[in-house]
Scaffold this active site. Structure first.
Site, short mmCIF file in Angstrom:
data_model
loop_
_atom_site.label_atom_id
_atom_site.label_comp_id
_atom_site.label_asym_id
_atom_site.label_seq_id
_atom_site.Cartn_x
_atom_site.Cartn_y
_atom_site.Cartn_z
N THR A 1 0.80 -1.22 0.00
CA THR A 1 0.00 0.00 0.00
C THR A 1 0.84 1.28 0.00
O THR A 1 0.55 2.18 -0.79
CB THR A 1 -0.97 -0.02 1.20
OG1 THR A 1 -2.07 -0.89 0.87
CG2 THR A 1 -1.53 1.36 1.50
N SER B 1 7.03 -0.14 3.82
CA SER B 1 5.85 -0.57 4.57
C SER B 1 6.05 -0.54 6.06
O SER B 1 5.14 -0.19 6.82
CB SER B 1 5.47 -1.99 4.14
OG SER B 1 5.25 -2.06 2.76
N CYS B 2 7.21 -0.98 6.52
CA CYS B 2 7.40 -1.26 7.94
C CYS B 2 8.65 -0.60 8.48
O CYS B 2 9.69 -0.57 7.82
CB CYS B 2 7.50 -2.76 8.18
SG CYS B 2 6.13 -3.70 7.48
N ALA C 1 -4.09 -7.44 3.46
CA ALA C 1 -5.54 -7.25 3.60
C ALA C 1 -6.12 -6.38 2.50
O ALA C 1 -7.16 -6.70 1.92
CB ALA C 1 -5.85 -6.65 4.97
N THR C 2 -5.44 -5.26 2.17
CA THR C 2 -6.00 -4.34 1.20
C THR C 2 -5.62 -4.68 -0.23
O THR C 2 -6.46 -4.64 -1.12
CB THR C 2 -5.56 -2.90 1.52
OG1 THR C 2 -5.77 -2.64 2.89
CG2 THR C 2 -6.35 -1.91 0.71
N ASN D 1 7.54 -6.41 13.50
CA ASN D 1 6.87 -5.17 13.12
C ASN D 1 5.40 -5.21 13.52
O ASN D 1 4.98 -6.06 14.30
CB ASN D 1 7.00 -4.96 11.61
CG ASN D 1 6.27 -6.03 10.83
OD1 ASN D 1 6.36 -7.21 11.17
ND2 ASN D 1 5.55 -5.65 9.80
N LEU D 2 4.62 -4.34 12.96
CA LEU D 2 3.21 -4.26 13.27
C LEU D 2 2.45 -5.54 12.93
O LEU D 2 1.48 -5.87 13.59
CB LEU D 2 2.61 -3.08 12.51
CG LEU D 2 1.11 -2.90 12.65
CD1 LEU D 2 0.75 -2.50 14.06
CD2 LEU D 2 0.61 -1.86 11.66
N CYS D 3 2.90 -6.25 11.92
CA CYS D 3 2.16 -7.43 11.47
C CYS D 3 2.94 -8.72 11.64
O CYS D 3 2.57 -9.75 11.08
CB CYS D 3 1.74 -7.26 10.01
SG CYS D 3 0.79 -5.76 9.71
N THR D 4 4.02 -8.68 12.37
CA THR D 4 4.83 -9.83 12.83
C THR D 4 5.50 -10.61 11.72
O THR D 4 5.89 -11.76 11.95
CB THR D 4 4.01 -10.80 13.72
OG1 THR D 4 3.15 -11.60 12.92
CG2 THR D 4 3.22 -10.07 14.79
N GLU D 5 5.71 -10.02 10.53
CA GLU D 5 6.40 -10.77 9.49
C GLU D 5 7.83 -10.28 9.25
O GLU D 5 8.60 -10.95 8.54
CB GLU D 5 5.61 -10.73 8.17
CG GLU D 5 5.77 -9.48 7.33
CD GLU D 5 4.86 -8.35 7.76
OE1 GLU D 5 4.60 -7.44 6.96
OE2 GLU D 5 4.38 -8.38 8.91
N GLY E 1 3.87 1.36 8.86
CA GLY E 1 3.47 0.62 10.05
C GLY E 1 4.66 0.48 10.97
O GLY E 1 5.79 0.29 10.53
#
Length: 957
Positions: free
Chosen positions: A366, A381-382, A783-784, A594-598, A410
């Site tokens: 995104t 992104s992160c 998700a998006t 990070n925010l989404c754990t990857e 993020g």
């Protein structure tokens, strides 16, 4: 005279010449080529006809058309003339060369562009009379085409235009629009849509409301027939075209077919408009916009679902004063141009990147889609940070959060170094309040700086399990207690050492410390951590440490799981797995995800880790019931190049991020559409076959991503900190499992280590050239961007087969098209089935007439045993140099199930886990659609964790 439009038609078709009124037949012309009508194309070019069909480029068709123009002007004198024959051949060759040069020999060109070039070639050659005959012929046929859908005023309804004028509603255009929207789609009813829409109109309706009425009518039918999602998207596309063409001062109300002619001009004007309004990077004007415009593929506008196009419309297309000035293919080309800015062959690479994005084979994250090609190209992104243990450092870290969040990043913050509550403050000789009051500030900063106004600010705080504030940290998301010590809008995660898990298994004790007393624990892992931790435990037992707490490891573990059940936080991630398998352990420590754990990258006071993300669309890489390995290899190779380009183009809000990214150059290539691929192949998620497929796909992506980075190193050089890395030691991700095994007790790692590919060429490429990127893979939530391309998110199982989904773009009915196709094939798809699916919240399990094999194939996330999610995750994890956003679903959580699930995640070598999800909070309303109303959102069970489309989950992609 035959035009380029007739390239797919037999050459013997008679054509009327407007200059003389006579009929000419290409087969009867002595100047016509003697080859068969279907001559093989000389290049890889293709032609887009006005009806959207794609046919091979054939120069002979052009020469026939030009020959007829000469015949129309010169009459019989041109017949048999070697002068005309040679001249026509040369002109045809020039036209073909023009497009071949623009598109590097491959790509698509519209019929109108070919005809434009034919006119130019005749004019430049001094053949004005012939050119005039050609122009007259084109105009006559344009009038003939326009007469096909004549204006048909409605007898009573009028429309109010954007200029405030009233004019009769044009039924002819509405019919044409709906015919186009339904073209190529089965089981849709264009006339029925028109009749239903007309019943809801009123006299004087505004132009925009008219477009919305058509959209609303079509979207109300999606739950009965998934193809209406595409119909709705195409109607939205017409609304978008009207808006954009008006902004770009292109005076037309074009249909989708006609847009092929206007797209190149739309690209040029959108770039000029964006630069003039200081939205786009002025360097975009330096591209060959004519060449790029010719490479656009307008027919790809028709591949969107409604959710996908609406998401782009609301949040991605650039706008000025709320007026959008990007069309979908212009958007993808703008992103591609931004990613090709520093390439030697900018135009060629931009076209290459555009093809990858617009085909939906791959999608950038995104932030890249938001900002590529703009004046603030924050494409990453992160961001991962470590917060230091002093007041200036803490507030500097919070300031960094705000600056990074502003441009859609993020955030993952490592708070472990900050001293615990009750620790001494040397400067004031006072007592610390611990980390919680600062986290409240972090929470409010994320709310205040909401990613440029495009989506919620999103941050996750990480804390190691030995930190003395861990118990209060556990309760940050509770809805009870002192609200000044709560953080309801941010995420939290545990950073769990292996030693803690060993103590849980052994039912041992665990000691909590303040990092002000044990500062080196933060940077230690594996055997070194164990040795030092036990040393501090001995000091505490001897009374040499004042501030500590000892409790049973199982008691803390139960509290962790209990709070995860109650609030969905903190997530559980594993410190040692992340560090022992990190390629970069020679020059730092991974302190958090990070925010989404990857993402698993090193952080320190001087380095903020940055990761650039993108995802392969797995569904696009299936062919004949298997993975199309050649296409996947090509996609991965190009995607890694795009991701690497981000590092040099990116706008960095803080210098620590620039320094880290330039030194290590990490990227994160992931995947999406995993569940769609399984259902396309007929593999239930809960099966050994699905686990094996996860293994196969991830090995292929890993193989080609590593190889692509090595090849980039050959071209551009290895990343600065390469020497001493695991790569440099010849240790690939699959090999690093041995390092994890060596650091654990023998029975505490259970993972499959098999492989199926010949890795020797990859190892040799890394040995010879090094790596361009310290890390190359990470599976983000998507998700998006999965919404945009119309596939299931990331590695997620199906949430429900029919449900109402709400996000920042509104509310959408989501129905599983694979299920509908399967039920249709067995004669089971009818209105009763729709109502049953709604009644059972999208589940086929209680529906008796659904066969057992379909029940297994279309089991939803909460109907799949969690162990299958963990098993598939473990198979992927062995190939990844970073991690994956692995959500875990459990229909009826209890302590024992959670205990088994998370212990299994650790034993299988997973690096991280993400959300724990219970039954969703949003269900499709249990009512029929006889009145044509849309599904409403009905409340289901209280959401104990996060909803399926929590905006926070979109922070990475």
């Amino acid at each position: 005279m035959e035009t380029a439009e007739q390239q797919s038609k037999p050459a013997s078709r008679p054509v009327s010449d407007p200059a003389s009124g006579s009929l000419f037949n290409s087969a009867s012309s002595p100047l016509a080529p003697k080859q068969p009508a279907e001559t093989p194309p000389r290049t890889g070019l293709s032609v887009i006809k006005r009806d959207g069909a794609l046919v091979p480029f054939d120069r002979d068709k052009i020469t026939v058309a030009i020959t007829k123009a000469f015949l129309a002007v010169e009459g019989e004198g041109a017949q048999g003339s070697s002068r005309v024959h040679d001249l026509v051949g040369r002109l045809g060759g020039e036209i073909e060369s023009t497009f071949a040069r623009r598109l590097s020999g491959r790509g698509t060109v519209h019929i109108e562009d070919i005809q434009d070039q034919a006119e130019l070639a005749l004019m430049r050659g001094g053949h004005q009379q012939v050119a005039r005959a050609y122009v007259l012929y084109r105009e006559a046929h344009a009038r003939k085409r326009a007469a096909v859908t004549p204006t048909e005023p409605h007898p009573s309804l009028q429309v109010t235009t954007v200029n405030g004028e009233r004019q009769p509603l044009d039924l002819g255009r509405l019919r044409g629009l709906l015919d186009e929207a339904c073209q190529g789609l089965a089981a849709v009813d264009g006339p029925g849509l028109l009749d239903e829409a007309l019943r809801n109109l009123y006299d004087g309706i505004a132009e925009e409301e008219l477009a919305l009425a058509l959209i609303m009518t079509a979207r109300s039918r999606i739950e009965k027939e998934p193809s209406y999602s595409q119909v709705t998207a195409r109607l939205l596309l017409d609304k978008l075209r009207s808006e954009v063409l008006r902004v770009l001062d292109i005076p037309t109300q074009a249909s989708g077919r006609e847009m092929a002619r206007h797209y190149p001009l739309a690209l040029e004007r959108a770039i000029a408009f964006g630069i003039a309004h200081e939205r786009l990077d002025p360097r975009l004007a330096d591209f060959d916009l004519a060449r790029l415009g010719s490479a656009l593929q307008p027919e790809r506008d028709f591949q969107f679902s409604f959710l996908g196009l609406q998401t782009l419309y609301d949040r991605y297309f650039l706008h000025q004063d709320e007026r959008r000035f990007e069309l979908p293919q212009v958007f993808f080309m703008r992103v591609a141009m931004g990613l090709a800015l520093l390439e030697d062959d900018r135009d060629g690479r931009a076209i290459e990147f555009y093809q990858l994005l617009s085909s939906f084979d791959y999608m950038a994250s995104t932030p890249t889609l938001f900002n590529s090609g703009t004046r603030h190209a924050q494409l990453s992104s992160c961001y991962l940070t470590t917060v230091p243990d002093d007041l200036e450092g803490i507030y500097s870290a919070i300031r960094d959060n705000a600056l990074l969040s502003k441009w859609a990043g993020g955030l993952g913050n490592d708070w472990t170094p900050v001293r615990a509550m009750g620790a001494n403050i040397k400067g004031t000789n006072g007592k610390s309040q611990g980390i919680v009051p600062f986290l409240k500030v972090v929470n409010d900063t994320a709310v205040a700086v909401n990613q440029g106004g495009k989506r919620k600010g999103a941050v996750c705080a990480y804390l190691e399990t030995w930190h003395l504030d861990i118990e209060e940290f556990l309760e940050l998301r509770k809805n009870t207690g002192d609200d000044r010590r709560r953080a309801h809008d941010m995420n939290t995660a545990h950073w769990v050492p292996d030693l803690f898990m060993e103590r849980v298994f052994a039912d041992g004790h665990w000691t909590l410390f303040s990092p002000s007393d044990t500062p080196d624990l933060h940077d230690l892992y594996g055997p070194a951590f164990r040795k030092r931790y036990e040393h501090y435990e001995a000091l505490a037992a001897q009374g040499e440490l004042r501030l500590f707490k000892t409790l049973k490891a199982k008691d803390l573990w139960r509290r962790m799981l209990s709070m995860l059940f109650e609030t969905g936080h903190p997530w559980i991630t594993f410190k040692d797995s992340c560090n022992l398998r990190s390629p970069q352990q020679h020059c730092g420590v991974v302190h958090s995800s990070n925010l989404c754990t990857e993402i698993t990258l090193n952080t320190s006071a001087g380095e903020i880790a940055v990761c650039n993300l993108g995802s392969v669309n797995l569904v696009q890489h299936l062919k004949d019931g298997a993975v199309d390995r050649e296409r996947l290899a090509d996609t991965v190779t190009r995607a890694v190049r795009m991701l690497d380009n981000v590092i040099d183009i990116n706008f960095y809000a803080v210098p620590q991020a620039r320094n880290a990214n330039a030194r290590h150059r990490p990227v994160g290539l992931g995947l999406m559409g995993f569940q769609d691929a399984l259902q396309d192949l007929g593999l239930p998620y809960a099966s050994e076959a699905a686990v094996a497929f996860a293994d196969e796909v991830m090995e292929l992506i890993s193989y080609h991503a590593i190889r692509a980075s090595a090849e980039l190193a050959r071209e551009r050089g290895a990343y600065d900190s390469y020497r001493g890395s695991l790569w440099d030691q010849g240790i690939l991700p699959i090999d690093s499992l041995r390092l994890l095994q060596d650091a654990r007790p023998e029975d505490h790692l259970d993972i499959d280590r098999t492989s199926s590919l010949d890795w020797a060429p990859v190892r040799e490429a890394v040995r010879q050239y090094g790596m361009r990127n310290s890390n190359v893979m990470a599976i983000a939530p998507t998700a998006t961007i999965a919404n945009i391309v119309g596939v299931s998110a990331s590695i997620e199982p199906t949430f429900q087969n029919l449900y109402a989904k709400s996000n920042l773009s509104g509310e959408f009915t989501i129905i599983n098209p694979y299920l509908v196709d399967a039920l249709k094939a067995r004669g089971l798809w009818d209105e009763v089935m729709v109502n049953d699916l709604k009644y059972y919240n999208g589940s086929v399990q209680p529906i008796a007439r659904v066969p057992d094999d379909l029940k297994a194939l279309f089991a939803t996330a909460f109907e799949i045993e969690p162990r299958w999610l963990v098993e598939a995750g473990a198979r992927r994890q062995k190939w990844l140099d970073q991690a994956q956003s692995l959500n875990l679903y459990i229909a009826e959580p209890d302590g024992r199930k959670l205990d088994v699930m998370y212990r299994m995640a650790w034993l299988r070598g997973l690096k991280t886990t993400y959300y724990l999800r219970s039954q969703g909070a949003t269900l499709a309303e249990k009512s029929t659609l006889h009145d044509g109303a849309l599904n409403a959102v009905a409340s289901g069970d209280e959401a104990r964790f996060c909803s399926i489309d929590d905006p926070d989950c979109e922070a990475c992609q």
